[in-house]
Design an enzyme around this catalytic site. Structure first.
Site, PDB file in Angstrom:
ATOM      1  N   CYS A 302      27.392 -92.123-103.083  1.00  0.00           N
ATOM      2  CA  CYS A 302      26.520 -90.684-103.006  1.00  0.00           C
ATOM      3  C   CYS A 302      26.883 -88.968-103.343  1.00  0.00           C
ATOM      4  O   CYS A 302      26.869 -88.862-104.323  1.00  0.00           O
ATOM      5  CB  CYS A 302      25.056 -90.637-102.118  1.00  0.00           C
ATOM      6  SG  CYS A 302      24.999 -90.536-100.798  1.00  0.00           S
ATOM      7  N   HIS A 350      21.998 -89.866 -97.262  1.00  0.00           N
ATOM      8  CA  HIS A 350      22.032 -90.455 -99.063  1.00  0.00           C
ATOM      9  C   HIS A 350      21.334 -89.785-100.060  1.00  0.00           C
ATOM     10  O   HIS A 350      20.869 -88.567 -99.585  1.00  0.00           O
ATOM     11  CB  HIS A 350      20.718 -92.173 -99.333  1.00  0.00           C
ATOM     12  CG  HIS A 350      21.259 -92.443-100.646  1.00  0.00           C
ATOM     13  ND1 HIS A 350      22.500 -93.141-101.195  1.00  0.00           N
ATOM     14  CD2 HIS A 350      20.255 -92.135-101.870  1.00  0.00           C
ATOM     15  CE1 HIS A 350      22.101 -93.252-102.945  1.00  0.00           C
ATOM     16  NE2 HIS A 350      20.725 -92.620-103.069  1.00  0.00           N
ATOM     17  N   HIS A 362      21.606 -91.442-109.598  1.00  0.00           N
ATOM     18  CA  HIS A 362      22.620 -91.753-107.689  1.00  0.00           C
ATOM     19  C   HIS A 362      23.553 -93.178-108.309  1.00  0.00           C
ATOM     20  O   HIS A 362      23.546 -94.074-108.529  1.00  0.00           O
ATOM     21  CB  HIS A 362      21.638 -91.627-106.583  1.00  0.00           C
ATOM     22  CG  HIS A 362      21.146 -92.840-106.681  1.00  0.00           C
ATOM     23  ND1 HIS A 362      19.914 -93.678-105.864  1.00  0.00           N
ATOM     24  CD2 HIS A 362      20.405 -93.519-107.721  1.00  0.00           C
ATOM     25  CE1 HIS A 362      19.429 -94.902-105.906  1.00  0.00           C
ATOM     26  NE2 HIS A 362      19.896 -94.563-106.910  1.00  0.00           N
TER      27      HIS A 362
END
Length: 390
Positions: A302, A350, A362
């Site tokens: 990520c 994240h 993402h």
């Protein structure tokens, strides 16, 4: 020899048939135990699909947290290794120069001794740690020329600096060893969490996997609904700002094209230009696999994706999510603009890049691919903050 005949159990006889009471009770117990053994496990013995899903999601989050630690350790190890290499090169160069200077000073000592009464002890000089002490003790300093004395002073200074560099190199090597240990631990943790998640999923039946997919689909539909709601809210706010600016311009009677809102336009224009480049890069990565610790070009995790996207726009971001969250200006979710970074969970494990209308690009998790998805993919409470990086 002892008899193996069993004693006859006592009981009552009815019409010539014996009915042993104890045997009847034993048979009843055996029957009950057999029924219990053959009975299917109760629902309480097996976790529900919701519990399995939560456990798997938790494991993936823990793996992402460990991945951030791995990324930080990897970055630290790389920097430390470079520092060690530079120090060792520096020490090697300094040592070579010291050896050359030592030989030169040795020739000075030999020359001075040729004018004295005693024979030169060149071997002692070449092994000496403090040449100046050697020259002082042998009274050679009094007979040296100015150039020779300067050479001795330079040698002593250079030797002291070399010793310091050697100590720095030793300490840096120790730090490098610690960093490599942290890297190994973080890598092991990630692998263990992912293996646990795979094991849980492997135990599901085909029917259970289908039901789990249905649960996930329902979550995505709810996330899409929330994204549409945010998009309407942002559109209404933008319209209100435009109407307020137009009203203010009309009231001021200004004939300028921008009016009072011009002060913020250059900043917004500059950011939008960079954000467009970052988003163009991110869109080009859609479909590439999530791989923990990856920074491209074939796969990403990520924070590796967001770092690479903004690098394409000329902005350098740190490697980990918990550093990226501090690399910009925090804005409210309602004010989020395309290009902003959206962070998730209390431990900031994240991140995605906002594209507008409640959506982001993402790299979700292991087994998934870079994709567009609602920022509410894991519920509204999962959103930690929004940061404008440039």
């Amino acid at each position: 020899m002892a008899s193996h005949r069993k004693s006859r159990p006592s009981g009552t006889r009815v019409a010539g048939i014996r009915t042993p009471a104890l045997a009847t009770a034993a048979l009843t117990s055996v029957a009950l135990l057999s029924q219990s053994a053959n009975a299917a496990p109760t629902a309480d013995d097996k976790p529900s699909l919701e519990e399995v899903e939560k456990k798997v999601d938790d494991l993936y989050r823990q793996a992402e947290s460990a991945t951030d630690k791995y990324n930080a350790a990897k970055e630290k190890t790389a920097k430390q290794r470079k520092r060690v290499d530079n120090l060792l090169d520096d020490v090697a160069q300094r040592t070579q120069k010291l050896n050359e200077a030592r030989e030169e000073l040795g020739s000075f000592a030999a020359a001075q001794y040729r004018t004295g009464a005693s024979a030169p002890d060149t071997a002692t000089f070449l092994l000496a740690d403090t040449p100046q002490d050697y020259f002082d003790q042998t009274q050679l300093m009094d007979r040296m020329t100015g150039r020779q004395k300067v050479a001795v002073d330079d040698f002593v200074t250079q030797q002291s600096e070399t010793m310091k560099k050697r100590q720095e190199a030793t300490e840096s090597l120790e730090t490098l060893t610690e960093s490599q240990g942290d890297l190994k631990t973080a890598k092991s943790t990630v692998q263990r969490k992912l293996a646990d998640a795979r094991e849980l999923l492997s135990k599901l039946t085909a029917e259970e996997k289908a039901r789990l997919a249905a649960i996930e689909k329902k979550k995505q539909e709810e996330a899409a609904r929330k994204a549409e709601e945010l998009a309407r809210q942002q559109a209404a706010q933008q319209k209100a700002r435009e109407e307020a600016a137009a009203q203010q311009q009309q009231e001021s009677g200004s004939s300028s094209s921008s009016g009072s809102s011009s002060s913020s336009a250059p900043v917004d224009s500059s950011y939008s230009s960079k954000a467009d480049k970052a988003l163009a890069f991110a869109r080009a990565q859609i479909g590439k696999p999530y791989v923990w610790g990856a920074i491209g070009p074939d796969s990403y995790d990520c924070s590796g994706l967001t770092q690479a996207a903004w690098k394409a726009a000329g902005v350098t971001l740190p490697r980990t999510t918990y550093d990226q969250v501090n690399a910009g200006t925090t804005v409210s979710l309602s004010q989020a603009q395309p290009g902003d970074l959206v962070f998730f969970y209390d431990d900031v494990t994240h991140v995605g890049i906002y594209i507008g209308n409640g959506m982001m690009i993402h790299a979700p998790k292991p087994g998934a691919y870079v994709r567009e998805e609602s920022i509410y993919y894991d519920g509204e409470s999962a959103i930690h903050s929004v940061v404008r990086p440039a």
